[in-house]
Design a protein around this motif. Sequence first.
Motif, PDB file in Angstrom:
ATOM      1  N   TRP A 111     -11.245  20.153  -0.567  1.00  0.00           N
ATOM      2  CA  TRP A 111     -10.441  19.344   0.332  1.00  0.00           C
ATOM      3  C   TRP A 111     -10.273  20.094   1.645  1.00  0.00           C
ATOM      4  O   TRP A 111     -10.136  21.316   1.671  1.00  0.00           O
ATOM      5  CB  TRP A 111      -9.075  19.072  -0.270  1.00  0.00           C
ATOM      6  CG  TRP A 111      -9.092  18.201  -1.504  1.00  0.00           C
ATOM      7  CD1 TRP A 111     -10.125  18.043  -2.381  1.00  0.00           C
ATOM      8  CD2 TRP A 111      -8.022  17.409  -1.996  1.00  0.00           C
ATOM      9  NE1 TRP A 111      -9.761  17.188  -3.389  1.00  0.00           N
ATOM     10  CE2 TRP A 111      -8.474  16.789  -3.179  1.00  0.00           C
ATOM     11  CE3 TRP A 111      -6.746  17.172  -1.551  1.00  0.00           C
ATOM     12  CZ2 TRP A 111      -7.669  15.932  -3.918  1.00  0.00           C
ATOM     13  CZ3 TRP A 111      -5.933  16.321  -2.296  1.00  0.00           C
ATOM     14  CH2 TRP A 111      -6.400  15.709  -3.464  1.00  0.00           C
TER      15      TRP A 111
ATOM     16  N   ARG B 229       0.839  -1.185   0.000  1.00  0.00           N
ATOM     17  CA  ARG B 229       0.000   0.000   0.000  1.00  0.00           C
ATOM     18  C   ARG B 229       0.878   1.241   0.000  1.00  0.00           C
ATOM     19  O   ARG B 229       2.056   1.184   0.327  1.00  0.00           O
ATOM     20  CB  ARG B 229      -0.910   0.032   1.223  1.00  0.00           C
ATOM     21  CG  ARG B 229      -0.154   0.174   2.537  1.00  0.00           C
ATOM     22  CD  ARG B 229      -1.094   0.285   3.730  1.00  0.00           C
ATOM     23  NE  ARG B 229      -0.376   0.443   4.962  1.00  0.00           N
ATOM     24  CZ  ARG B 229      -0.033  -0.528   5.786  1.00  0.00           C
ATOM     25  NH1 ARG B 229      -0.368  -1.769   5.500  1.00  0.00           N
ATOM     26  NH2 ARG B 229       0.615  -0.285   6.889  1.00  0.00           N
TER      27      ARG B 229
ATOM     28  N   ARG C 188      -6.557  14.293   3.939  1.00  0.00           N
ATOM     29  CA  ARG C 188      -6.958  12.891   3.915  1.00  0.00           C
ATOM     30  C   ARG C 188      -7.725  12.681   2.614  1.00  0.00           C
ATOM     31  O   ARG C 188      -8.676  13.395   2.324  1.00  0.00           O
ATOM     32  CB  ARG C 188      -7.844  12.572   5.125  1.00  0.00           C
ATOM     33  CG  ARG C 188      -8.465  11.214   5.139  1.00  0.00           C
ATOM     34  CD  ARG C 188      -7.562  10.048   5.372  1.00  0.00           C
ATOM     35  NE  ARG C 188      -6.716  10.156   6.540  1.00  0.00           N
ATOM     36  CZ  ARG C 188      -5.599   9.434   6.688  1.00  0.00           C
ATOM     37  NH1 ARG C 188      -5.237   8.589   5.768  1.00  0.00           N
ATOM     38  NH2 ARG C 188      -4.869   9.561   7.764  1.00  0.00           N
ATOM     39  N   VAL C 189      -7.282  11.710   1.821  1.00  0.00           N
ATOM     40  CA  VAL C 189      -7.936  11.378   0.560  1.00  0.00           C
ATOM     41  C   VAL C 189      -8.309   9.902   0.646  1.00  0.00           C
ATOM     42  O   VAL C 189      -7.487   9.038   0.357  1.00  0.00           O
ATOM     43  CB  VAL C 189      -7.011  11.653  -0.649  1.00  0.00           C
ATOM     44  CG1 VAL C 189      -7.744  11.378  -1.951  1.00  0.00           C
ATOM     45  CG2 VAL C 189      -6.479  13.079  -0.622  1.00  0.00           C
ATOM     46  N   GLY C 190      -9.522   9.622   1.114  1.00  0.00           N
ATOM     47  CA  GLY C 190      -9.911   8.241   1.385  1.00  0.00           C
ATOM     48  C   GLY C 190      -9.024   7.700   2.497  1.00  0.00           C
ATOM     49  O   GLY C 190      -8.880   8.309   3.542  1.00  0.00           O
ATOM     50  N   SER C 191      -8.358   6.589   2.257  1.00  0.00           N
ATOM     51  CA  SER C 191      -7.453   6.021   3.259  1.00  0.00           C
ATOM     52  C   SER C 191      -6.016   6.506   3.067  1.00  0.00           C
ATOM     53  O   SER C 191      -5.113   6.076   3.769  1.00  0.00           O
ATOM     54  CB  SER C 191      -7.489   4.492   3.180  1.00  0.00           C
ATOM     55  OG  SER C 191      -7.023   4.074   1.916  1.00  0.00           O
TER      56      SER C 191
END
Length: 83
Positions: A27, A4, A41-44
């Motif tokens: 954002w 990841r 924070r962009v999703g996870s």
Amino acid sequence: MHQRVSLITLGVEDASKARAFHERLGWKASSASMDDIAFFRVGSLGFALYPQQDVAEDLGLSDAPRPGGMTLACNVESEALVD
């Protein structure tokens, strides 16, 4: 270990301008953000805006890459996993 990317850091010439641009997109900057560094924070995933010259120093370069340079990070659960 899971494959990841935890954090993308983008080197920018003017962090305040870059932060304002991303905030106009809707954002929201993290409370950990500072005058010259912004975190989102962009999703996870974490996304950071960081001064170009500081990115160059982190990469061991004598001059900042143009346009900005980018780094990828994978945060793990323990120091043992880093080794």
